[in-house]
Design an enzyme around this catalytic site. Structure first.
Site, PDB file in Angstrom:
ATOM      1  N   SER A  43       0.846  -1.198   0.000  1.00 51.80           N
ATOM      2  CA  SER A  43       0.000   0.000   0.000  1.00 51.80           C
ATOM      3  C   SER A  43       0.880   1.246   0.000  1.00 51.80           C
ATOM      4  O   SER A  43       1.647   1.466   0.946  1.00 51.80           O
ATOM      5  CB  SER A  43      -0.885   0.012   1.249  1.00 51.80           C
ATOM      6  OG  SER A  43      -1.359   1.320   1.468  1.00 51.80           O
TER       7      SER A  43
ATOM      8  N   HIS B  40      -1.542  -1.311  -4.071  1.00 54.19           N
ATOM      9  CA  HIS B  40      -2.760  -0.916  -3.365  1.00 54.19           C
ATOM     10  C   HIS B  40      -2.727   0.596  -3.137  1.00 54.19           C
ATOM     11  O   HIS B  40      -1.752   1.125  -2.605  1.00 54.19           O
ATOM     12  CB  HIS B  40      -2.813  -1.678  -2.037  1.00 54.19           C
ATOM     13  CG  HIS B  40      -4.053  -1.497  -1.237  1.00 54.19           C
ATOM     14  ND1 HIS B  40      -5.199  -2.241  -1.455  1.00 54.19           N
ATOM     15  CD2 HIS B  40      -4.339  -0.671  -0.208  1.00 54.19           C
ATOM     16  CE1 HIS B  40      -6.122  -1.885  -0.585  1.00 54.19           C
ATOM     17  NE2 HIS B  40      -5.632  -0.920   0.186  1.00 54.19           N
TER      18      HIS B  40
ATOM     19  N   ASP C  74      -4.751   3.791  -1.465  1.00 55.18           N
ATOM     20  CA  ASP C  74      -5.784   4.133  -0.484  1.00 55.18           C
ATOM     21  C   ASP C  74      -6.286   5.552  -0.697  1.00 55.18           C
ATOM     22  O   ASP C  74      -5.544   6.514  -0.525  1.00 55.18           O
ATOM     23  CB  ASP C  74      -5.197   4.011   0.927  1.00 55.18           C
ATOM     24  CG  ASP C  74      -4.954   2.572   1.321  1.00 55.18           C
ATOM     25  OD1 ASP C  74      -5.914   1.788   1.276  1.00 55.18           O
ATOM     26  OD2 ASP C  74      -3.799   2.232   1.652  1.00 55.18           O
TER      27      ASP C  74
ATOM     28  N   MET D  23      -8.802   8.403   0.548  1.00 51.57           N
ATOM     29  CA  MET D  23      -9.557   8.799   1.752  1.00 51.57           C
ATOM     30  C   MET D  23     -10.079  10.221   1.595  1.00 51.57           C
ATOM     31  O   MET D  23      -9.391  11.071   1.024  1.00 51.57           O
ATOM     32  CB  MET D  23      -8.651   8.728   2.973  1.00 51.57           C
ATOM     33  CG  MET D  23      -8.003   7.370   3.180  1.00 51.57           C
ATOM     34  SD  MET D  23      -7.104   7.297   4.737  1.00 51.57           S
ATOM     35  CE  MET D  23      -6.273   5.719   4.570  1.00 51.57           C
TER      36      MET D  23
ATOM     37  N   HIS E  74      -8.578   1.363  -3.386  1.00 52.69           N
ATOM     38  CA  HIS E  74      -9.433   1.160  -2.219  1.00 52.69           C
ATOM     39  C   HIS E  74     -10.057   2.505  -1.846  1.00 52.69           C
ATOM     40  O   HIS E  74      -9.384   3.376  -1.299  1.00 52.69           O
ATOM     41  CB  HIS E  74      -8.546   0.611  -1.077  1.00 52.69           C
ATOM     42  CG  HIS E  74      -9.241   0.402   0.223  1.00 52.69           C
ATOM     43  ND1 HIS E  74      -8.555   0.163   1.397  1.00 52.69           N
ATOM     44  CD2 HIS E  74     -10.560   0.385   0.560  1.00 52.69           C
ATOM     45  CE1 HIS E  74      -9.409   0.010   2.385  1.00 52.69           C
ATOM     46  NE2 HIS E  74     -10.633   0.153   1.911  1.00 52.69           N
TER      47      HIS E  74
ATOM     48  N   MET F  77     -12.066   4.774   0.319  1.00 52.42           N
ATOM     49  CA  MET F  77     -12.642   4.991   1.652  1.00 52.42           C
ATOM     50  C   MET F  77     -13.288   6.371   1.628  1.00 52.42           C
ATOM     51  O   MET F  77     -12.813   7.319   2.266  1.00 52.42           O
ATOM     52  CB  MET F  77     -11.529   4.895   2.712  1.00 52.42           C
ATOM     53  CG  MET F  77     -11.055   3.466   2.917  1.00 52.42           C
ATOM     54  SD  MET F  77      -9.418   3.360   3.671  1.00 52.42           S
ATOM     55  CE  MET F  77      -8.424   3.516   2.208  1.00 52.42           C
TER      56      MET F  77
ATOM     57  N   MET G 239     -11.339  -5.511   6.131  1.00 47.04           N
ATOM     58  CA  MET G 239     -10.444  -4.633   6.891  1.00 47.04           C
ATOM     59  C   MET G 239     -10.090  -5.307   8.215  1.00 47.04           C
ATOM     60  O   MET G 239     -10.971  -5.815   8.915  1.00 47.04           O
ATOM     61  CB  MET G 239     -11.117  -3.284   7.192  1.00 47.04           C
ATOM     62  CG  MET G 239     -11.308  -2.367   5.999  1.00 47.04           C
ATOM     63  SD  MET G 239      -9.806  -2.025   5.069  1.00 47.04           S
ATOM     64  CE  MET G 239      -8.727  -1.287   6.328  1.00 47.04           C
TER      65      MET G 239
ATOM     66  N   ASP H 218      -6.601  -6.286   4.791  1.00 49.61           N
ATOM     67  CA  ASP H 218      -5.918  -4.986   4.802  1.00 49.61           C
ATOM     68  C   ASP H 218      -5.866  -4.415   6.207  1.00 49.61           C
ATOM     69  O   ASP H 218      -6.910  -4.128   6.806  1.00 49.61           O
ATOM     70  CB  ASP H 218      -6.702  -4.045   3.858  1.00 49.61           C
ATOM     71  CG  ASP H 218      -6.060  -2.684   3.686  1.00 49.61           C
ATOM     72  OD1 ASP H 218      -4.936  -2.475   4.171  1.00 49.61           O
ATOM     73  OD2 ASP H 218      -6.703  -1.817   3.051  1.00 49.61           O
TER      74      ASP H 218
END
Ligand code: DX5
Ligand code: ZN
Length: 225
Positions: A7, A32, A34, A36, A65, A67, A136, A174
């Site tokens: 990640s 990966h 992330d 957010m 991913h 979020m 998660m 994750d």
């Protein structure tokens, strides 16, 4: 084969291109990313521009991913940026079936993620439509947290339920994955292990990957030697 997905949340962003090339050179399988939004999780990170920049420097599968709240508003942007997988959180989406199919209509693989305390039954009706389930093992928002132990039983339960239904959808795990728990998590049923801080804080990514592969030896589909 069990896949490793570093990640980039824990990478050196000033040297992101070189970091991504080093991930590839280490033999890791996916990248990966992330995303957010400061609403669904209490942190802000990257958007489609960084995913697009990563796409330019690597052939690694980009595992995005999300979020974020209202992911439907951004899916097209992440598709254009070059995502291979787009995963949304069941807790963040009102019309999960619509969102999953929106991703799939773009020809991108669709994943759904559950926070540690969200029950597996959230997946009951959508599971056969998915290309990945992301469980998660920390509360999302930050790298470097501790793996929450009860998630091991959740991984086992999901694997068991899928086997009963004849489904073989990859389970990605994750949060808090490191060399000393990777084997246990894989034995529970994980197919893709995300590693943020454990990967990027390792002095030598190649050595880390070697020791992870070694620790996974003998787990489903891994080299038996
Ligand atoms: C957490 C992110 C993770 C994070 C994992 O909200 O979804 O992907 O980067 O970091 P580590 O491996 O350090 O727990
Ligand atoms: Zn993540």
């Amino acid at each position: 084969m069990i896949k490793i997905a570093p990640s980039v949340l824990s990478a050196d962003f000033m040297r992101l291109g070189a970091e991504i090339e080093a991930v590839k050179a280490s033999g890791a399988d996916m990248l990966h990313l992330d995303v957010m939004d400061g609403h669904f999780v209490p942190n802000l990170t990257i958007g489609p521009a960084i995913v697009g920049a990563a796409r330019k420097v690597t052939t690694l599968a980009l595992d995005v991913h999300l979020m974020i709240e209202r992911p439907d508003d951004f899916i097209k942007d992440f598709v254009k940026a070059g995502a291979d997988y787009i995963t949304v959180h069941a807790e963040a989406v009102v019309h999960l079936h619509r969102t999953v199919h929106l991703i799939k209509e773009y020809g991108v693989k669709a994943g759904v993620s559950l926070n540690p305390a969200t029950p597996l039954c959230m997946l009951d009706n959508i599971l056969p439509d998915l290309d990945m389930v992301l469980l998660m093992s920390v509360n999302p928002g930050f790298g470097g947290q501790q793996f929450i132990p009860f998630v091991l039983d959740k991984i086992k339960a999901l694997k068991g339920a899928m086997e009963k239904e004849g489904l073989a959808i990859p389970i990605e795990v994750d949060g808090g994955v490191k060399s000393d728990n990777a084997r246990e998590i894989a034995l529970a049923g994980a197919d893709i292990l995300v590693m943020g801080s454990a990967f990027f804080n390792a002095g030598n990514y190649n050595d880390l990957m070697k020791s992870i592969r070694e620790s996974l030896r003998g787990v489903r589909g891994e080299d038996q030697e």
